[in-house]
Enzyme design. Sequence first.
Site, short mmCIF file in Angstrom:
data_model
loop_
_atom_site.label_atom_id
_atom_site.label_comp_id
_atom_site.label_asym_id
_atom_site.label_seq_id
_atom_site.Cartn_x
_atom_site.Cartn_y
_atom_site.Cartn_z
N ALA A 102 -16.62 -3.90 -13.68
CA ALA A 102 -17.76 -3.74 -12.76
C ALA A 102 -17.38 -4.20 -11.35
O ALA A 102 -18.23 -4.64 -10.59
CB ALA A 102 -18.96 -4.52 -13.29
N GLY A 103 -16.08 -4.11 -11.02
CA GLY A 103 -15.62 -4.48 -9.69
C GLY A 103 -15.77 -3.30 -8.73
O GLY A 103 -16.49 -2.33 -9.03
N GLY A 104 -15.06 -3.36 -7.61
CA GLY A 104 -15.21 -2.34 -6.56
C GLY A 104 -14.89 -0.93 -7.05
O GLY A 104 -15.66 0.01 -6.78
N ALA A 105 -13.78 -0.78 -7.78
CA ALA A 105 -13.37 0.55 -8.22
C ALA A 105 -14.33 1.09 -9.27
O ALA A 105 -14.68 2.28 -9.27
CB ALA A 105 -11.95 0.49 -8.78
N SER A 133 0.82 -1.21 0.00
CA SER A 133 0.00 0.00 0.00
C SER A 133 0.86 1.27 0.00
O SER A 133 1.90 1.34 0.67
CB SER A 133 -0.89 0.01 1.24
OG SER A 133 -1.53 1.25 1.33
N ASP A 141 -13.52 6.95 -2.54
CA ASP A 141 -12.96 6.52 -3.84
C ASP A 141 -13.64 7.26 -5.00
O ASP A 141 -12.97 7.79 -5.89
CB ASP A 141 -13.15 5.01 -4.05
CG ASP A 141 -12.11 4.18 -3.32
OD1 ASP A 141 -11.01 4.71 -3.05
OD2 ASP A 141 -12.38 3.00 -3.03
N LEU A 166 -7.86 3.68 -14.16
CA LEU A 166 -7.76 3.69 -12.69
C LEU A 166 -6.44 3.10 -12.20
O LEU A 166 -6.03 3.32 -11.07
CB LEU A 166 -8.92 2.93 -12.06
CG LEU A 166 -10.33 3.46 -12.32
CD1 LEU A 166 -11.34 2.78 -11.41
CD2 LEU A 166 -10.44 4.96 -12.16
N LYS A 208 -13.71 -4.18 1.99
CA LYS A 208 -14.50 -2.96 1.69
C LYS A 208 -16.02 -3.18 1.80
O LYS A 208 -16.74 -2.27 2.17
CB LYS A 208 -14.16 -2.43 0.30
CG LYS A 208 -12.85 -1.66 0.26
CD LYS A 208 -12.65 -1.03 -1.11
CE LYS A 208 -11.40 -0.17 -1.11
NZ LYS A 208 -11.20 0.54 -2.37
N THR A 214 -9.25 -1.65 2.90
CA THR A 214 -8.96 -2.06 1.53
C THR A 214 -9.26 -3.55 1.36
O THR A 214 -9.81 -4.19 2.27
CB THR A 214 -7.52 -1.66 1.13
OG1 THR A 214 -7.35 -1.90 -0.27
CG2 THR A 214 -6.46 -2.45 1.89
P1 NAP Z 1 -12.01 -6.00 -8.61
O1 NAP Z 1 -13.13 -5.64 -7.71
O2 NAP Z 1 -11.32 -7.30 -8.43
O3 NAP Z 1 -12.56 -5.91 -10.14
C1 NAP Z 1 -11.75 -6.29 -11.23
C2 NAP Z 1 -12.47 -5.96 -12.55
O4 NAP Z 1 -11.57 -6.29 -13.63
C3 NAP Z 1 -13.73 -6.79 -12.77
O5 NAP Z 1 -14.67 -6.03 -13.50
C4 NAP Z 1 -13.21 -7.96 -13.64
O6 NAP Z 1 -14.21 -8.53 -14.47
C5 NAP Z 1 -12.22 -7.22 -14.52
N1 NAP Z 1 -11.20 -8.10 -15.08
C6 NAP Z 1 -10.18 -8.72 -14.42
N2 NAP Z 1 -9.43 -9.44 -15.29
C7 NAP Z 1 -10.01 -9.29 -16.52
C8 NAP Z 1 -9.72 -9.78 -17.82
N3 NAP Z 1 -8.67 -10.58 -18.04
N4 NAP Z 1 -10.50 -9.41 -18.85
C9 NAP Z 1 -11.57 -8.58 -18.65
N5 NAP Z 1 -11.90 -8.07 -17.43
C10 NAP Z 1 -11.14 -8.44 -16.38
O7 NAP Z 1 -10.84 -4.91 -8.56
P2 NAP Z 1 -10.97 -3.35 -8.23
O8 NAP Z 1 -10.71 -3.13 -6.79
O9 NAP Z 1 -12.22 -2.84 -8.82
O10 NAP Z 1 -9.68 -2.78 -9.01
C11 NAP Z 1 -9.69 -2.66 -10.42
C12 NAP Z 1 -8.47 -1.81 -10.85
O11 NAP Z 1 -8.61 -0.50 -10.34
C13 NAP Z 1 -7.14 -2.36 -10.33
O12 NAP Z 1 -6.19 -2.23 -11.35
C14 NAP Z 1 -6.81 -1.44 -9.18
O13 NAP Z 1 -5.42 -1.27 -9.02
C15 NAP Z 1 -7.44 -0.13 -9.64
N6 NAP Z 1 -7.81 0.74 -8.52
C16 NAP Z 1 -7.32 1.99 -8.50
C17 NAP Z 1 -7.66 2.85 -7.47
C18 NAP Z 1 -7.10 4.24 -7.46
O14 NAP Z 1 -7.17 4.90 -6.43
N7 NAP Z 1 -6.56 4.71 -8.57
C19 NAP Z 1 -8.52 2.43 -6.45
C20 NAP Z 1 -9.04 1.13 -6.51
C21 NAP Z 1 -8.66 0.28 -7.55
P3 NAP Z 1 -15.23 -9.66 -13.88
O15 NAP Z 1 -16.31 -8.90 -13.15
O16 NAP Z 1 -15.71 -10.35 -15.06
O17 NAP Z 1 -14.41 -10.53 -12.95
#
Ligand code: NAP
Length: 288
Positions: free
Chosen positions: A133-136, A20, A107, A229, A71, A67
């Site tokens: 469509a994940g958390g972010a 982190s 966020d 992101l 969350k 985190t």
């Molecule tokens: P998460 O909840 O695990 O969601 C991951 C997303 O990526 C889901 O929609 C997943 O699709 C998709 N995905 C993963 N592998 C894939 C692939 N090979 N092909 C197509 N789609 C794929 O993760 P998250 O927390 O939302 O984080 C997502 C990104 O945002 C990460 O890179 C993280 O570092 C970044 N992030 C940035 C910040 C910031 O402050 N800038 C904050 C939070 C997160 P499915 O639904 O089909 O599994």
Amino acid sequence: MVIDGRTTLCGLFGCPVEHSFSPLMHNTAFQYLKLNWAYVPFKVEPHQLPRALSSIPALNLAGVNVTIPHKEAVLRYLDELTPCAASIGAVNVILNREGKLVGDNTDGRGFIKSLQEEAGLIPAGKKAVILGAGGAAKAAAVQLAVEGAEEVSIVNRTPGKAEQLARAVQNLGSKSRVLTWEQTGEAAAAINEADLVVQATSVGMYPDVNSHLPVPEDAFHSGQVVYDLIYNPLKTKFLKMAEIRGAKAVSGLGMLLYQGALAFELWTGTAAPVNIMREALQKQLKGR
Ligand code: NAP
């Protein structure tokens, strides 16, 4: 930093927490402002979450960030949720209000602040496409709808998650369509029509830096903002493709910075030194 009997503590609950950037960002800000505060990362295993949360008032912590993977899991243990955290359905910051645990989510607000500061984009009346469509993705999509975006469409590998998010967006008054990556042509057309494209999947994140979503380069054009992101690397392959076609490319560093700055302000009641915090993040990322 000197820790003594007057130090106010806050921190991070997650698992893992080793990678982190938040301790660096917050402790740099505390030192710069000469605040006797310290930010400590706590590795909290899922089965220990209820006990860890009850330690916040017991140890008189000012609050914590939350985190992965907690969350959503924390929701049921908190005394109160802000409307923002309730509509996103996730918490990334907890405030200890005289023993009462209040969950908020910075966020989405951090993302919007970064979008305005770094790309000059005001979401009201705009068309956005969220890839993921994940958390972010959820935080970004919900906040875009709260800010009055005309349309927030979702492209995701798993349609069920995208449909759930689209319903949340529609309940807040924005239009929303759902597409999957099998609908390549429709997804490219939706991206082409959008004022804002948000890459919210983990595809292209370090160390997998040569990967990108199946979006053709000619889906992008000038006058568009393309926001990834991901902040490691600072410029993903996806952003490079958008930039070649003239789009304004923005990395996730700003979202990381502003979600932290907003949490800092909620805990301390003091304006966050964002430039100092940004410099610390950039230095750390360059060193990696
Ligand atoms: P998460 O909840 O695990 O969601 C991951 C997303 O990526 C889901 O929609 C997943 O699709 C998709 N995905 C993963 N592998 C894939 C692939 N090979 N092909 C197509 N789609 C794929 O993760 P998250 O927390 O939302 O984080 C997502 C990104 O945002 C990460 O890179 C993280 O570092 C970044 N992030 C940035 C910040 C910031 O402050 N800038 C904050 C939070 C997160 P499915 O639904 O089909 O599994």
